[in-house]
Design a protein around this motif. Structure first.
Motif, PDB file in Angstrom:
ATOM      1  N   GLN A 144      12.486  -8.393  10.642  1.00 36.69           N
ATOM      2  CA  GLN A 144      12.022  -9.770  10.831  1.00 36.69           C
ATOM      3  C   GLN A 144      11.092 -10.219   9.719  1.00 36.69           C
ATOM      4  O   GLN A 144      10.449 -11.238   9.859  1.00 36.69           O
ATOM      5  CB  GLN A 144      11.263  -9.869  12.161  1.00 36.69           C
ATOM      6  N   ALA A 145      10.976  -9.454   8.687  1.00 35.96           N
ATOM      7  CA  ALA A 145       9.943  -9.749   7.696  1.00 35.96           C
ATOM      8  C   ALA A 145      10.542 -10.163   6.361  1.00 35.96           C
ATOM      9  O   ALA A 145      11.631  -9.736   5.988  1.00 35.96           O
ATOM     10  CB  ALA A 145       9.049  -8.536   7.511  1.00 35.96           C
ATOM     11  N   ASP A 146       9.806 -11.028   5.653  1.00 32.56           N
ATOM     12  CA  ASP A 146      10.220 -11.445   4.306  1.00 32.56           C
ATOM     13  C   ASP A 146       9.438 -10.720   3.234  1.00 32.56           C
ATOM     14  O   ASP A 146       9.922 -10.505   2.143  1.00 32.56           O
ATOM     15  CB  ASP A 146       9.919 -12.936   4.078  1.00 32.56           C
ATOM     16  N   VAL A 147       8.176 -10.473   3.539  1.00 31.71           N
ATOM     17  CA  VAL A 147       7.278  -9.965   2.508  1.00 31.71           C
ATOM     18  C   VAL A 147       6.715  -8.630   2.955  1.00 31.71           C
ATOM     19  O   VAL A 147       6.277  -8.476   4.091  1.00 31.71           O
ATOM     20  CB  VAL A 147       6.110 -10.941   2.258  1.00 31.71           C
ATOM     21  N   ILE A 148       6.735  -7.676   2.083  1.00 30.62           N
ATOM     22  CA  ILE A 148       6.095  -6.405   2.373  1.00 30.62           C
ATOM     23  C   ILE A 148       4.903  -6.274   1.426  1.00 30.62           C
ATOM     24  O   ILE A 148       5.046  -6.395   0.219  1.00 30.62           O
ATOM     25  CB  ILE A 148       7.099  -5.242   2.239  1.00 30.62           C
ATOM     26  N   ILE A 149       3.717  -6.135   2.016  1.00 32.33           N
ATOM     27  CA  ILE A 149       2.540  -5.843   1.211  1.00 32.33           C
ATOM     28  C   ILE A 149       2.408  -4.334   1.192  1.00 32.33           C
ATOM     29  O   ILE A 149       2.336  -3.713   2.253  1.00 32.33           O
ATOM     30  CB  ILE A 149       1.268  -6.470   1.813  1.00 32.33           C
ATOM     31  N   VAL A 150       2.411  -3.740   0.042  1.00 25.13           N
ATOM     32  CA  VAL A 150       2.285  -2.283  -0.041  1.00 25.13           C
ATOM     33  C   VAL A 150       0.809  -1.953  -0.232  1.00 25.13           C
ATOM     34  O   VAL A 150       0.290  -2.076  -1.338  1.00 25.13           O
ATOM     35  CB  VAL A 150       3.114  -1.724  -1.206  1.00 25.13           C
ATOM     36  N   PRO A 151       0.109  -1.572   0.846  1.00 20.94           N
ATOM     37  CA  PRO A 151      -1.330  -1.436   0.722  1.00 20.94           C
ATOM     38  C   PRO A 151      -1.787   0.008   0.607  1.00 20.94           C
ATOM     39  O   PRO A 151      -2.458   0.515   1.484  1.00 20.94           O
ATOM     40  CB  PRO A 151      -1.840  -2.046   2.032  1.00 20.94           C
ATOM     41  N   GLY A 152      -1.482   0.663  -0.468  1.00 22.11           N
ATOM     42  CA  GLY A 152      -2.066   1.995  -0.604  1.00 22.11           C
ATOM     43  C   GLY A 152      -1.260   2.953  -1.440  1.00 22.11           C
ATOM     44  O   GLY A 152      -0.231   2.615  -2.011  1.00 22.11           O
ATOM     45  N   THR A 153      -1.793   4.180  -1.483  1.00 25.50           N
ATOM     46  CA  THR A 153      -1.195   5.225  -2.298  1.00 25.50           C
ATOM     47  C   THR A 153       0.137   5.669  -1.703  1.00 25.50           C
ATOM     48  O   THR A 153       0.232   5.894  -0.512  1.00 25.50           O
ATOM     49  CB  THR A 153      -2.133   6.433  -2.333  1.00 25.50           C
ATOM     50  N   ILE A 154       1.121   5.821  -2.559  1.00 26.50           N
ATOM     51  CA  ILE A 154       2.413   6.319  -2.088  1.00 26.50           C
ATOM     52  C   ILE A 154       2.558   7.750  -2.574  1.00 26.50           C
ATOM     53  O   ILE A 154       2.372   8.029  -3.755  1.00 26.50           O
ATOM     54  CB  ILE A 154       3.548   5.454  -2.641  1.00 26.50           C
ATOM     55  N   VAL A 155       2.853   8.640  -1.655  1.00 26.36           N
ATOM     56  CA  VAL A 155       3.002  10.035  -2.033  1.00 26.36           C
ATOM     57  C   VAL A 155       4.465  10.439  -1.864  1.00 26.36           C
ATOM     58  O   VAL A 155       5.252   9.697  -1.286  1.00 26.36           O
ATOM     59  CB  VAL A 155       2.077  10.953  -1.212  1.00 26.36           C
ATOM     60  N   PHE A 168      10.372 -10.022  -0.666  1.00 20.93           N
ATOM     61  CA  PHE A 168       9.387 -10.028  -1.743  1.00 20.93           C
ATOM     62  C   PHE A 168       8.377  -8.920  -1.502  1.00 20.93           C
ATOM     63  O   PHE A 168       8.125  -8.541  -0.360  1.00 20.93           O
ATOM     64  CB  PHE A 168       8.679 -11.381  -1.811  1.00 20.93           C
ATOM     65  N   VAL A 169       7.816  -8.409  -2.576  1.00 21.31           N
ATOM     66  CA  VAL A 169       6.895  -7.278  -2.476  1.00 21.31           C
ATOM     67  C   VAL A 169       5.586  -7.629  -3.167  1.00 21.31           C
ATOM     68  O   VAL A 169       5.588  -8.100  -4.302  1.00 21.31           O
ATOM     69  CB  VAL A 169       7.486  -6.008  -3.127  1.00 21.31           C
ATOM     70  N   ILE A 170       4.490  -7.422  -2.453  1.00 26.83           N
ATOM     71  CA  ILE A 170       3.177  -7.558  -3.075  1.00 26.83           C
ATOM     72  C   ILE A 170       2.566  -6.171  -3.150  1.00 26.83           C
ATOM     73  O   ILE A 170       2.433  -5.491  -2.134  1.00 26.83           O
ATOM     74  CB  ILE A 170       2.266  -8.479  -2.249  1.00 26.83           C
ATOM     75  N   GLY A 171       2.241  -5.729  -4.323  1.00 25.88           N
ATOM     76  CA  GLY A 171       1.575  -4.435  -4.484  1.00 25.88           C
ATOM     77  C   GLY A 171       0.088  -4.665  -4.387  1.00 25.88           C
ATOM     78  O   GLY A 171      -0.478  -5.416  -5.167  1.00 25.88           O
ATOM     79  N   MET A 172      -0.542  -4.034  -3.401  1.00 27.64           N
ATOM     80  CA  MET A 172      -1.971  -4.269  -3.199  1.00 27.64           C
ATOM     81  C   MET A 172      -2.748  -3.050  -3.676  1.00 27.64           C
ATOM     82  O   MET A 172      -2.526  -1.949  -3.191  1.00 27.64           O
ATOM     83  CB  MET A 172      -2.245  -4.528  -1.725  1.00 27.64           C
ATOM     84  N   GLY A 173      -3.626  -3.259  -4.610  1.00 29.72           N
ATOM     85  CA  GLY A 173      -4.508  -2.175  -5.024  1.00 29.72           C
ATOM     86  C   GLY A 173      -3.997  -1.386  -6.211  1.00 29.72           C
ATOM     87  O   GLY A 173      -2.830  -1.437  -6.571  1.00 29.72           O
ATOM     88  N   SER A 174      -4.926  -0.634  -6.803  1.00 32.97           N
ATOM     89  CA  SER A 174      -4.602   0.095  -8.027  1.00 32.97           C
ATOM     90  C   SER A 174      -3.556   1.166  -7.812  1.00 32.97           C
ATOM     91  O   SER A 174      -2.787   1.473  -8.716  1.00 32.97           O
ATOM     92  CB  SER A 174      -5.874   0.748  -8.573  1.00 32.97           C
ATOM     93  N   CYS A 175      -3.542   1.759  -6.610  1.00 34.56           N
ATOM     94  CA  CYS A 175      -2.588   2.842  -6.371  1.00 34.56           C
ATOM     95  C   CYS A 175      -1.154   2.372  -6.513  1.00 34.56           C
ATOM     96  O   CYS A 175      -0.290   3.127  -6.936  1.00 34.56           O
ATOM     97  CB  CYS A 175      -2.791   3.429  -4.982  1.00 34.56           C
TER      98      CYS A 175
END
Lengths: 236, 557
Positions: free
Chosen positions: A102-113, A132-139
């Motif tokens: 049900q979502a259009d936008v994924i905010i990626v909030p954090g480190t991906i391992v 659409f993807v928003i990358g949140m943060g330096s990680c």
């Protein structure tokens, strides 16, 4: 229809001229309560002529359903962005959806391992297009403070395509709001990249380079399985 | 005021249990083949085959009933597993049991039959270092993917080696595939992306009807190599930013204190009294913020209430974050503590800052009243939480549960009082316990702890306000580069938001730690999940998970 691409909603109303309209447009006279920016843009014509593409872009940008997707520290600031005081809802982007379908936008909030990347890829794949993807943060940009870690993916872009990067560790809610607004602007202007598949290492098992590891695992892994291979040496 | 209190002198004859090195050596007799004392505790070297016997004897005859931590490391000539034992009744009694194993066959006996918490700790040691444990019920990887090759914290690990990770559906561990016939049990993956798991936790659940037949928390989806990061950074400044990111539910200063305490004791650094008061105040503000998050998300889990309670909790956290931002300059990742003090003094104008804190504290009783009306006084929530997720005290102890989870099971254990540090022992406050052992008690415990934290903050504010201007020393004199002596080892813990947050550091004579191990309270608390949810209904399992209040950044490190 105006030929100017930057003004999608200008209608050709030169033929429509009435007293009422003038009164409404200029804000004089008794009936100026309809006067508004919207009115000014649309004129008094009951019709809006625009390209369907432009209209869809505007709609997409103005009604974004976010995926409720928390990974790490940034998700706490993301929660603050959704809730009182910052209230992302004001920017037509509020309601977090628990299901990727049900979502259009994924905010990626954090480190991906390494263990999480295939799961995130699966969640991204489950979202309907356009997405659409928003990358949140330096990680999500480079791995951030954990960049040298043996288990840390050096940025979300290694796994899924990212439209907007919001830097910070973690970014303040204001920064995330700005990032979302930027994404909306890009979508409304039709600038957002069409969905592309990035060259993440996602292949069927048999196509992978042969090495010791592959030989060892070849019997255990199903060829239909989603396999992700990390070439740490080639990571940025 | 020094944080260091000589451990051996603490135990006067009040408890006649063996505590000093000599007494313990006598108790262990032939089991101990050598001594390897740490700065915090006497250490005994034992044979890899004597682990269970030694731990049984220490637990049953000497009252060391809390396996706080298990550290594994690879040394030049051997592998080592260190069991850090202490006691729930008297935290200042500590002993380390060192189990060396050979390089070519790193294999020792599992401590699992003695302390059930050893299960996960030893799996982690196997995963990251590569030591194998005999008699371990389920020795497989815990943090890294099953297909991972090599053990990343061992010396010969090649970080540039490619790795392959697969995504496959997990099989039902309790039954054969019944998809064609009438199944008896059903297998569900909860997470790693799921709103109720508080982050990236994966719970493999087997259901029998609506009841939980088997639960296996699968962690490691946020294993960010925190220990490796800390081992590659210098003591003086570079490590301090990382603790903020362990328990990121705004518990930053509490985590920083864990590192500060261990490193200060290791390097024999004093902290000025004024700085200790600032630390205490900041840390308690963090505790309130952290408990608010726990309460808000717990209500979200139980009622799905995203509107009232969650937003109220967020509103109050916003106020705390503003105060902390004034103090430290950041909303979440404070990086405010320094070895030997804090980085800067309170913000000017001080009166305004104190006013802000007092306003918050004045409003707090009314706010908590609102929470009690909405949550704990609500019949629906009471029906959902009372007598569900019951964690009996013996089980909690065996799993090494600490913090509100232990205190809600009636275990009177709080490091702020039992192993005092900072300014806590000068202040007037109480340790909250509750005998309910259920989800409701854990919720109540957190809400009442908020009141106690408010008491502490209020006293700190009074002290800081009257502090003479010329005595406001925020940092002691600390050398630019710290090089603790080779082979000194220390294990120190503080009361984090979730419980006992411990750090083990082994110095190797350089300015970086030789081994840096984090004892995470959430890691041990989460281990109790199968114990408290098996046999319960599925929604109660979700409530129990919420009441444990885990932060995955701290579970996985």
């Amino acid at each position: 229809m105006s030929s100017d691409q930057n003004q999608p909603f200008v209608t050709d109303d030169s033929k429509v001229q009435t007293k009422t309209r003038d009164a409404r447009m200029t804000g004089t006279g008794t009936d100026n309560r309809f006067n508004s920016k919207l009115r000014e843009a649309f004129g008094s014509s009951p019709f809006i002529l625009t390209k369907f593409d432009n209209f869809m872009n505007w709609v997409r940008g103005s009604s974004m359903f976010m995926l409720q997707f928390g990974i790490a520290c940034c998700s706490i600031e993301m929660m603050h962005t959704y809730s009182v005081k910052h209230d992302l809802d004001r920017f037509h982007a509020g309601v977090p959806r628990a299901s990727p379908r049900q979502a259009d936008v994924i905010i990626v909030p954090g480190t991906i391992v390494s263990k999480f990347a295939p799961r995130m890829k699966r969640v991204y794949d489950q979202m309907p297009e356009p997405k659409f993807v928003i990358g949140m943060g330096s990680c999500t940009i480079s791995g951030g403070p954990f960049q040298e870690g043996y288990n840390v993916i050096k940025g979300a872009e290694e796994v899924i395509p990212v439209d907007i990067h919001v830097p910070g560790c973690p970014p303040r809610p204001e920064a995330l709001v700005y990032g979302v607004a930027k994404l909306q602007q890009r979508i409304a202007e039709g600038e957002s990249s069409p969905v592309t598949v990035k060259p993440y290492e996602l292949e069927q098992f048999g196509d992978l380079e042969q090495d010791e590891l592959i030989d060892k695992l070849a019997e255990e892994v199903d060829t239909d399985d989603l396999v992700m291979r990390y070439n740490w040496a080639d990571s940025p | 005021m020094s944080l260091e209190k000589p451990q051996d002198e603490q135990s006067n004859a009040v408890v006649a249990k063996p505590t000093t090195g000599e007494e313990l050596a006598e108790l262990l007799g032939d089991l101990a083949i050598g001594r390897d004392d740490h700065m915090n505790a006497p250490g005994f070297v034992i044979r890899p085959t004597d682990v269970q016997e030694t731990l049984f004897r220490l637990r049953d005859d000497a009252g060391f009933d809390h396996l706080s931590n298990v550290t594994a490391e690879e040394r030049e000539d051997r592998y080592e597993t260190i069991y850090h034992l202490t006691s729930y009744d008297d935290r200042t009694r500590e002993v380390s049991v060192v189990v060396p194993t050979t390089k070519d066959d790193p294999r020792s006996q599992s401590a699992n039959p003695v302390f059930r918490t050893a299960d996960w700790h030893e799996r982690e040691a196997y995963d990251l270092i590569g030591i194998e444990y005999d008699d371990h019920p389920d020795l497989r990887r815990i943090l890294l993917p099953d297909t991972w090759q090599g053990h990343p914290l061992s010396k010969d690990f090649d970080q540039r080696r490619p790795q392959v990770v697969t995504l496959k559906e997990w099989a039902n561990p309790l039954a054969d595939d019944h998809r064609d016939s009438e199944g008896e049990t059903m297998y569900i993956n909860i997470g790693p992306h799921h709103p109720a798991t508080h982050g990236v936790l994966h719970v493999r659940t087997v259901l029998d009807g609506e009841q939980v037949a088997d639960v296996d928390p699968d962690i490691g989806y946020l294993h960010r190599c925190e220990e490796q990061m800390c081992q590659t950074k210098t003591y003086r400044h570079q490590i301090m930013p990382y603790p903020d990111r362990w328990d990121y539910g705004s518990a930053g200063l509490l985590n920083e204190w864990a590192y500060a305490r261990a490193a200060e004791d290791l390097n024999d650094i004093d902290v000025p009294e004024y700085a200790q008061i600032i630390r205490t105040m900041g840390a308690e503000l963090c505790r309130i913020a952290s408990h608010m998050l726990a309460v808000g998300t717990f209500a979200l889990d139980v009622y799905g209430d995203f509107t009232a309670i969650f937003m109220y909790a967020m509103r109050d956290r916003e106020i705390i974050q503003n105060i902390l931002e004034d103090l430290t300059g950041q909303r979440m990742m404070f990086n405010y503590f320094r070895l030997g003090g804090v980085v800067w003094d309170l913000p000017e104008p001080r009166e305004e800052f104190f006013e802000k804190i007092r306003d918050f504290l004045d409003d707090l009783p009314g706010t908590l009243e609102e929470y009690h009306d909405l949550i704990s006084g609500n019949e629906i929530l009471q029906l959902r939480t009372i007598d569900t997720g019951v964690l009996p005290p013996e089980v909690a102890k065996s799993y090494g549960a600490t913090g509100p989870v232990a205190r809600a099971s009636g275990i009177d254990y709080d490091l702020r009082r039992d192993d005092p540090y900072g300014y806590y022992d000068e202040l007037d406050w109480d340790v909250i316990t509750d005998d309910g052992c259920d989800n409701y008690s854990r919720l109540l415990c957190r809400m009442r702890e908020v009141e106690e934290s408010a008491k502490i903050i209020s006293q700190c504010v009074d002290l800081l306000e009257d502090w003479p201007e010329e005595e406001r020393t925020i940092q002691s004199n600390v050398p630019r580069t710290l090089r603790p002596e080779d082979d000194t080892e220390i294990y120190r813990a503080v009361e984090g938001a979730k419980g006992e947050l411990g750090i083990y550091i082994r110095a190797d004579g350089t300015d970086k730690p030789g081994r840096f191990k984090i004892r995470s309270p959430c890691f041990s608390n989460l281990q109790t999940l199968p114990e408290i949810s098996n046999g319960e209904y599925l929604p109660d399992m979700i409530a129990s998970l919420g009441s444990l209040d885990i932060i995955l950044g701290e579970v996985d490190r």
